[in-house]
Scaffold this motif. Structure first.
Motif, PDB file in Angstrom:
ATOM      1  N   CYS A 138       0.834  -1.212   0.000  1.00 57.38           N
ATOM      2  CA  CYS A 138       0.000   0.000   0.000  1.00 57.38           C
ATOM      3  C   CYS A 138       0.863   1.254   0.000  1.00 57.38           C
ATOM      4  CB  CYS A 138      -0.932   0.002   1.207  1.00 57.38           C
ATOM      5  SG  CYS A 138      -2.251  -1.203   1.081  1.00 57.38           S
ATOM      6  N   ARG A 139       1.924   1.264   0.773  1.00 52.08           N
ATOM      7  CA  ARG A 139       2.796   2.434   0.830  1.00 52.08           C
ATOM      8  C   ARG A 139       3.503   2.662  -0.510  1.00 52.08           C
ATOM      9  NH1 ARG A 139       2.714   6.597   3.981  1.00 52.08           N
ATOM     10  NH2 ARG A 139       2.332   5.163   5.648  1.00 52.08           N
ATOM     11  N   SER A 151       1.019   4.009  -3.028  1.00 51.63           N
ATOM     12  CA  SER A 151       0.710   5.428  -2.816  1.00 51.63           C
ATOM     13  C   SER A 151       1.862   6.316  -3.286  1.00 51.63           C
ATOM     14  CB  SER A 151       0.379   5.700  -1.348  1.00 51.63           C
ATOM     15  OG  SER A 151       1.510   5.516  -0.535  1.00 51.63           O
ATOM     16  N   TRP A 152       3.092   5.859  -3.121  1.00 53.91           N
ATOM     17  CA  TRP A 152       4.242   6.631  -3.621  1.00 53.91           C
ATOM     18  C   TRP A 152       4.223   6.698  -5.153  1.00 53.91           C
ATOM     19  CZ3 TRP A 152       8.303   3.958  -0.044  1.00 53.91           C
ATOM     20  CH2 TRP A 152       8.265   4.553   1.215  1.00 53.91           C
TER      21      TRP A 152
END
Length: 78
Positions: free
Chosen positions: A13-14, A17-18
């Motif tokens: 998820c991180r 998002s990046w």
């Protein structure tokens, strides 16, 4: 097993998002930062219920119109 699956999910998820953030224009990022900073300034002035004066409303109206449509839905003030 559950902890490692959760960690992998959070990392995915991180990273996603990046990647989305990399795809946005710098102008959209700058406008979003200005809106967020002004929202924080208003919230710091009044704790229980923020009251907007005419200058706050005008600034939010001008800046929020510059945001992409999918980001407008997540704003605290509209």
């Amino acid at each position: 097993m559950v902890v490692s699956a959760r960690l992998i999910y959070l990392l995915f998820c991180r990273i996603a998002s990046w990647l989305v953030l990399l795809g946005r224009s710098s102008a959209a990022k700058d406008v979003e930062l200005l809106v967020l900073r002004h929202e924080v300034a208003v919230l710091r002035r009044v704790n229980p219920k923020p009251r907007l004066d005419w200058a706050d409303r005008a600034l939010f109206a001008a800046l929020i119109r510059l945001l992409p449509k999918h980001l407008r839905a997540h704003r605290l003030f509209t």
